[in-house]
Design an enzyme around this catalytic site. Structure first.
Site, PDB file in Angstrom:
ATOM      1  N   CYS A  46      -4.311  35.786  22.350  1.00 43.75           N
ATOM      2  CA  CYS A  46      -4.255  36.173  23.702  1.00 43.75           C
ATOM      3  C   CYS A  46      -4.566  37.873  23.870  1.00 43.75           C
ATOM      4  O   CYS A  46      -3.971  38.545  23.176  1.00 43.75           O
ATOM      5  CB  CYS A  46      -2.806  35.942  24.341  1.00 43.75           C
ATOM      6  SG  CYS A  46      -2.514  36.608  26.036  1.00 43.75           S
ATOM      7  N   ASP A  53      -3.467  31.777  20.550  1.00 43.81           N
ATOM      8  CA  ASP A  53      -3.487  30.477  21.680  1.00 43.81           C
ATOM      9  C   ASP A  53      -4.230  29.236  20.748  1.00 43.81           C
ATOM     10  O   ASP A  53      -5.209  29.575  19.889  1.00 43.81           O
ATOM     11  CB  ASP A  53      -4.396  31.154  22.914  1.00 43.81           C
ATOM     12  CG  ASP A  53      -3.651  31.953  23.584  1.00 43.81           C
ATOM     13  OD1 ASP A  53      -2.566  31.613  23.955  1.00 43.81           O
ATOM     14  OD2 ASP A  53      -4.522  32.845  24.249  1.00 43.81           O
ATOM     15  N   VAL A  68     -27.019  20.616  17.211  1.00 42.05           N
ATOM     16  CA  VAL A  68     -26.209  21.506  16.453  1.00 42.05           C
ATOM     17  C   VAL A  68     -25.704  20.805  15.361  1.00 42.05           C
ATOM     18  O   VAL A  68     -25.377  19.581  15.240  1.00 42.05           O
ATOM     19  CB  VAL A  68     -25.099  22.118  17.276  1.00 42.05           C
ATOM     20  CG1 VAL A  68     -23.957  21.259  17.584  1.00 42.05           C
ATOM     21  CG2 VAL A  68     -24.473  23.181  16.524  1.00 42.05           C
ATOM     22  N   GLU A  69     -25.630  21.346  14.058  1.00 48.81           N
ATOM     23  CA  GLU A  69     -25.105  20.785  12.957  1.00 48.81           C
ATOM     24  C   GLU A  69     -23.737  20.940  12.859  1.00 48.81           C
ATOM     25  O   GLU A  69     -23.118  21.902  13.606  1.00 48.81           O
ATOM     26  CB  GLU A  69     -25.672  21.557  11.786  1.00 48.81           C
ATOM     27  CG  GLU A  69     -25.661  20.774  10.362  1.00 48.81           C
ATOM     28  CD  GLU A  69     -24.340  21.340   9.810  1.00 48.81           C
ATOM     29  OE1 GLU A  69     -23.768  20.531   8.929  1.00 48.81           O
ATOM     30  OE2 GLU A  69     -23.957  22.520   9.790  1.00 48.81           O
ATOM     31  N   LEU A  70     -22.769  20.043  12.457  1.00 49.48           N
ATOM     32  CA  LEU A  70     -21.381  19.907  12.559  1.00 49.48           C
ATOM     33  C   LEU A  70     -20.632  21.092  11.885  1.00 49.48           C
ATOM     34  O   LEU A  70     -19.898  21.601  12.413  1.00 49.48           O
ATOM     35  CB  LEU A  70     -20.798  18.515  12.235  1.00 49.48           C
ATOM     36  CG  LEU A  70     -21.459  17.423  13.167  1.00 49.48           C
ATOM     37  CD1 LEU A  70     -20.813  16.168  12.737  1.00 49.48           C
ATOM     38  CD2 LEU A  70     -21.082  17.666  14.509  1.00 49.48           C
ATOM     39  N   HIS A  87      -8.790  32.825  27.705  1.00 43.86           N
ATOM     40  CA  HIS A  87      -9.152  31.369  27.757  1.00 43.86           C
ATOM     41  C   HIS A  87     -10.535  31.282  28.467  1.00 43.86           C
ATOM     42  O   HIS A  87     -11.556  30.426  27.953  1.00 43.86           O
ATOM     43  CB  HIS A  87      -8.127  30.262  28.520  1.00 43.86           C
ATOM     44  CG  HIS A  87      -6.934  30.604  27.836  1.00 43.86           C
ATOM     45  ND1 HIS A  87      -5.762  29.842  28.340  1.00 43.86           N
ATOM     46  CD2 HIS A  87      -6.349  30.979  26.654  1.00 43.86           C
ATOM     47  CE1 HIS A  87      -4.837  30.220  27.743  1.00 43.86           C
ATOM     48  NE2 HIS A  87      -5.178  30.771  26.648  1.00 43.86           N
ATOM     49  N   GLU A  88     -10.922  31.789  29.692  1.00 42.21           N
ATOM     50  CA  GLU A  88     -11.872  31.736  30.239  1.00 42.21           C
ATOM     51  C   GLU A  88     -13.236  32.394  29.790  1.00 42.21           C
ATOM     52  O   GLU A  88     -14.229  31.689  29.676  1.00 42.21           O
ATOM     53  CB  GLU A  88     -11.756  32.493  31.782  1.00 42.21           C
ATOM     54  CG  GLU A  88     -10.695  31.933  32.643  1.00 42.21           C
ATOM     55  CD  GLU A  88      -9.263  32.304  32.170  1.00 42.21           C
ATOM     56  OE1 GLU A  88      -8.434  31.517  32.806  1.00 42.21           O
ATOM     57  OE2 GLU A  88      -9.067  33.161  31.460  1.00 42.21           O
TER      58      GLU A  88
END
EC number: 1.7.1.13
Length: 133
Positions: A46, A53, A68-70, A87-88
């Site tokens: 946060c 968070d 995308v490779e995992l 968060h945003e």
């Protein structure tokens, strides 16, 4: 031989610090399909309290030229563990980086944060137009 547990930074920290969003060519570029990835252990801090968070990230996308490779995405999202970010902002930044790396037809990222102080936050962002599969 040096013991990996006594090295600083530790091997996991080095892997995260050196992580890149590695992609590979879409094996079926002419076929519309969706890829769904869930990352249930996302953490960041946060920006106001510095408390951690926790969130579940749910990525759904229709690949363009690259997928995308995992392991790369796992290490990339782990790089946010010690970052102070809202968060945003974190949800939008992750989407922006994934879009830049993969150039998808459509992509949506949902960040479902654990409740804190009786408040539950879900941030959902998207890019492009979803095509029928």
């Amino acid at each position: 031989m040096t013991d990996q547990l006594t090295q600083t930074p530790l091997y996991g920290e080095r892997a995260i610090a050196e992580a890149e969003l590695i992609c590979f060519d879409n094996p079926r570029p002419g076929r519309p399909y969706e890829v769904s990835i869930e990352l249930p252990e996302f953490t960041c801090k946060c920006p106001f309290s510095s408390y951690p968070d926790f969130a579940v990230l749910r990525l759904i996308y229709q690949p363009g030229p690259r997928v995308v490779e995992l392991k790369a995405i796992k290490l990339y999202v782990n790089s946010y563990r010690d970052q102070s970010i809202s968060h945003e902002e974190v949800t939008n930044r992750i989407l922006d980086d994934l879009v830049a790396a993969t150039d998808p037809v459509w992509m949506q990222l949902e960040a479902d944060f654990n409740p804190r102080g009786n408040v539950h936050t879900v941030v959902r962002v998207s890019h492009g137009t979803r095509q029928p599969c």
